[in-house]
Design a protein around this motif. Structure first.
Motif, PDB file in Angstrom:
ATOM      1  N   MET A   1      49.728 -43.231  24.723  1.00  0.00           N
ATOM      2  CA  MET A   1      48.616 -42.998  23.798  1.00  0.00           C
ATOM      3  C   MET A   1      48.854 -43.718  22.477  1.00  0.00           C
ATOM      4  N   ARG A   2      47.826 -44.352  21.959  1.00  0.00           N
ATOM      5  CA  ARG A   2      47.949 -45.037  20.671  1.00  0.00           C
ATOM      6  C   ARG A   2      47.827 -44.048  19.511  1.00  0.00           C
ATOM      7  N   ILE A   3      48.669 -44.296  18.503  1.00  0.00           N
ATOM      8  CA  ILE A   3      48.752 -43.385  17.356  1.00  0.00           C
ATOM      9  C   ILE A   3      48.711 -44.197  16.071  1.00  0.00           C
ATOM     10  N   ASP A   4      47.880 -43.778  15.140  1.00  0.00           N
ATOM     11  CA  ASP A   4      47.919 -44.269  13.769  1.00  0.00           C
ATOM     12  C   ASP A   4      48.905 -43.364  13.032  1.00  0.00           C
ATOM     13  N   ALA A   5      50.059 -43.906  12.686  1.00  0.00           N
ATOM     14  CA  ALA A   5      51.157 -43.086  12.176  1.00  0.00           C
ATOM     15  C   ALA A   5      51.084 -42.795  10.685  1.00  0.00           C
ATOM     16  N   HIS A   6      49.983 -43.190  10.026  1.00  0.00           N
ATOM     17  CA  HIS A   6      49.924 -42.927   8.573  1.00  0.00           C
ATOM     18  C   HIS A   6      48.495 -42.985   8.065  1.00  0.00           C
ATOM     19  N   GLN A   7      47.916 -41.830   7.802  1.00  0.00           N
ATOM     20  CA  GLN A   7      46.585 -41.767   7.192  1.00  0.00           C
ATOM     21  C   GLN A   7      46.512 -40.521   6.314  1.00  0.00           C
ATOM     22  N   HIS A   8      45.477 -40.477   5.465  1.00  0.00           N
ATOM     23  CA  HIS A   8      45.315 -39.388   4.500  1.00  0.00           C
ATOM     24  C   HIS A   8      43.901 -38.823   4.554  1.00  0.00           C
ATOM     25  N   PHE A   9      43.763 -37.597   4.079  1.00  0.00           N
ATOM     26  CA  PHE A   9      42.472 -37.009   3.727  1.00  0.00           C
ATOM     27  C   PHE A   9      42.615 -36.398   2.346  1.00  0.00           C
ATOM     28  N   TRP A  10      41.489 -36.276   1.636  1.00  0.00           N
ATOM     29  CA  TRP A  10      41.521 -35.539   0.372  1.00  0.00           C
ATOM     30  C   TRP A  10      40.130 -35.093  -0.039  1.00  0.00           C
ATOM     31  N   LYS A  11      40.103 -34.100  -0.913  1.00  0.00           N
ATOM     32  CA  LYS A  11      38.866 -33.634  -1.556  1.00  0.00           C
ATOM     33  C   LYS A  11      39.091 -33.659  -3.049  1.00  0.00           C
ATOM     34  N   MET A  12      38.240 -34.385  -3.750  1.00  0.00           N
ATOM     35  CA  MET A  12      38.477 -34.611  -5.166  1.00  0.00           C
ATOM     36  C   MET A  12      38.412 -33.339  -5.996  1.00  0.00           C
ATOM     37  N   ASP A  13      37.627 -32.357  -5.569  1.00  0.00           N
ATOM     38  CA  ASP A  13      37.523 -31.144  -6.389  1.00  0.00           C
ATOM     39  C   ASP A  13      38.788 -30.295  -6.338  1.00  0.00           C
ATOM     40  N   ARG A  14      39.784 -30.714  -5.553  1.00  0.00           N
ATOM     41  CA  ARG A  14      41.051 -29.977  -5.531  1.00  0.00           C
ATOM     42  C   ARG A  14      41.859 -30.198  -6.812  1.00  0.00           C
ATOM     43  N   LYS A  15      41.660 -31.347  -7.456  1.00  0.00           N
ATOM     44  CA  LYS A  15      42.269 -31.634  -8.765  1.00  0.00           C
ATOM     45  C   LYS A  15      43.783 -31.873  -8.705  1.00  0.00           C
ATOM     46  N   ASP A  16      44.348 -32.118  -7.525  1.00  0.00           N
ATOM     47  CA  ASP A  16      45.782 -32.427  -7.519  1.00  0.00           C
ATOM     48  C   ASP A  16      46.080 -33.864  -7.088  1.00  0.00           C
ATOM     49  N   TYR A  17      45.057 -34.730  -7.162  1.00  0.00           N
ATOM     50  CA  TYR A  17      45.248 -36.144  -6.857  1.00  0.00           C
ATOM     51  C   TYR A  17      45.133 -36.946  -8.146  1.00  0.00           C
ATOM     52  N   GLY A  18      46.081 -36.756  -9.039  1.00  0.00           N
ATOM     53  CA  GLY A  18      46.002 -37.377 -10.346  1.00  0.00           C
ATOM     54  C   GLY A  18      46.004 -38.893 -10.314  1.00  0.00           C
ATOM     55  N   TRP A  19      46.526 -39.471  -9.227  1.00  0.00           N
ATOM     56  CA  TRP A  19      46.590 -40.937  -9.141  1.00  0.00           C
ATOM     57  C   TRP A  19      45.264 -41.558  -8.730  1.00  0.00           C
ATOM     58  N   ILE A  20      44.319 -40.733  -8.260  1.00  0.00           N
ATOM     59  CA  ILE A  20      43.003 -41.252  -7.864  1.00  0.00           C
ATOM     60  C   ILE A  20      42.052 -41.054  -9.045  1.00  0.00           C
ATOM     61  N   THR A  21      41.690 -42.147  -9.678  1.00  0.00           N
ATOM     62  CA  THR A  21      40.880 -42.089 -10.896  1.00  0.00           C
ATOM     63  C   THR A  21      39.564 -42.843 -10.688  1.00  0.00           C
ATOM     64  N   PRO A  22      38.605 -42.653 -11.600  1.00  0.00           N
ATOM     65  CA  PRO A  22      37.347 -43.404 -11.499  1.00  0.00           C
ATOM     66  C   PRO A  22      37.538 -44.920 -11.538  1.00  0.00           C
ATOM     67  N   GLU A  23      38.693 -45.369 -12.034  1.00  0.00           N
ATOM     68  CA  GLU A  23      38.976 -46.802 -12.035  1.00  0.00           C
ATOM     69  C   GLU A  23      39.243 -47.332 -10.629  1.00  0.00           C
ATOM     70  N   LEU A  24      39.391 -46.416  -9.662  1.00  0.00           N
ATOM     71  CA  LEU A  24      39.533 -46.780  -8.249  1.00  0.00           C
ATOM     72  C   LEU A  24      38.323 -46.224  -7.501  1.00  0.00           C
ATOM     73  N   PRO A  25      37.139 -46.771  -7.742  1.00  0.00           N
ATOM     74  CA  PRO A  25      35.917 -46.139  -7.244  1.00  0.00           C
ATOM     75  C   PRO A  25      35.860 -45.991  -5.731  1.00  0.00           C
ATOM     76  N   VAL A  26      36.472 -46.918  -4.976  1.00  0.00           N
ATOM     77  CA  VAL A  26      36.405 -46.803  -3.524  1.00  0.00           C
ATOM     78  C   VAL A  26      37.180 -45.588  -3.022  1.00  0.00           C
ATOM     79  N   LEU A  27      38.145 -45.139  -3.808  1.00  0.00           N
ATOM     80  CA  LEU A  27      38.938 -43.964  -3.417  1.00  0.00           C
ATOM     81  C   LEU A  27      38.446 -42.682  -4.062  1.00  0.00           C
ATOM     82  N   PHE A  28      37.674 -42.815  -5.133  1.00  0.00           N
ATOM     83  CA  PHE A  28      37.297 -41.650  -5.945  1.00  0.00           C
ATOM     84  C   PHE A  28      36.120 -40.905  -5.300  1.00  0.00           C
ATOM     85  N   ARG A  29      36.389 -40.371  -4.120  1.00  0.00           N
ATOM     86  CA  ARG A  29      35.406 -39.599  -3.361  1.00  0.00           C
ATOM     87  C   ARG A  29      36.175 -38.838  -2.284  1.00  0.00           C
TER      88      ARG A  29
END
Length: 279
Positions: A1-29
């Motif tokens: 079976m094929r496996i993607d060994a590294h991916q992420h999920f997040w929800k911005m309203d959690r407020k613990d992703y300090g490195w994701i800022t509006p200056e990174l608009p593609v990630l800021f969602r």
């Protein structure tokens, strides 16, 4: 079976992703399982490894809960506070969840990378080495000397270097990254993820050939039995689509691997490292 060994999920309203800022608009969602599922299905990837993106116990709890809604997530790599005397209690609590498969040490974010050589980290990582627990190692190329020292002190650690340790792909420089990785590859329990490469290249002007030397060098050092494909989605979207990330790895590997080795890199090695015996 094929496996993607590294991916992420997040929800911005959690407020613990300090490195994701509006200056990174593609990630800021928000990025959730329904966003990734079409991509893994398109490429015949049956399972993924969901990796923490914030150094908090609460975020690990969140992604463990989220994994229950995503059948394609085979396992979750969480986070533990190894400087907390109660780290073993944190670990035992997470182990009650069937999809918890290990944790990540974020050397990259340490103000002083020598922190990973402190007595607290050495004690904790020695404990997990004895338990043969899979540990992701997020480290920058210029922090590899500290990782070498860590492995000298905890040689039995079962670890995987995330993102090839982020070599300077944009400049094409190989040293001293290659020499340090050669030292690390001498430890048979250490693997390496072919992930996170596009964000280390010229994000707007990369060519597939920019990555080939780094992928093939990693393959030569670790062997086809200790490297694994990971998309680093959605972080990869800063520089490339999911399709492009898959194509980069395929092109760099296509003339170097047998069909069996190719399947190992795209799944079997991740299943072995993370002890996904049911796959």
């Amino acid at each position: 079976m094929r496996i993607d060994a590294h991916q992420h999920f997040w929800k911005m309203d959690r407020k613990d992703y300090g490195w994701i800022t509006p200056e990174l608009p593609v990630l800021f969602r928000d990025y959730l399982p329904s966003d990734l599922e079409p991509h893994v299905q398109k490429h015949g990837i049956g399972k993924t490894i969901l990796v923490q993106a914030a150094p908090t116990i609460e975020e690990t709890e969140f992604i463990l809960e989220l994994s229950e809604t995503a059948n394609f997530v085979a396992g979750v790599v969480g986070w533990l506070d190894l400087e907390d005397p109660l780290f073993k209690e944190q670990y035992r609590r997470f182990c009650k969840h069937p999809k918890f498969i290990g944790f990540r040490v974020m050397i990259q974010d340490m103000g002083d990378p020598n922190t990973v050589l402190s007595s607290a980290y050495l004690e904790a990582l020695s404990y997990f080495a004895e338990q043969d627990v899979p540990v992701d190692l997020l480290v920058l190329a210029n922090q590899l000397p500290q990782l070498v020292q860590l492995l000298e002190r905890v040689p039995q650690l079962r670890g995987v270097v995330d993102h090839l340790a982020k070599p300077p792909i944009a400049s094409g420089v190989m040293e001293p990254w290659r020499s340090h990785m050669a030292e690390i590859a001498q430890y048979p329990n250490i693997y390496c993820k072919l992930s996170g490469m596009v964000t280390e290249a010229d994000r707007k002007g990369w060519e597939k050939e920019d990555f080939t030397a780094y992928v093939q060098e990693t393959l030569d050092l670790f062997g086809p039995e200790r490297v694994m494909f990971g998309s680093d989605w959605p972080v990869c979207l800063l520089a490339a689509t999911y399709d492009e990330v898959v194509d980069i790895c395929r092109q760099a590997l296509q003339d170097r691997l047998s069909p069996e080795e190719f399947e190992a890199v795209f799944g079997g090695n991740a299943a072995k490292f993370y002890k996904l015996s049911e796959l």
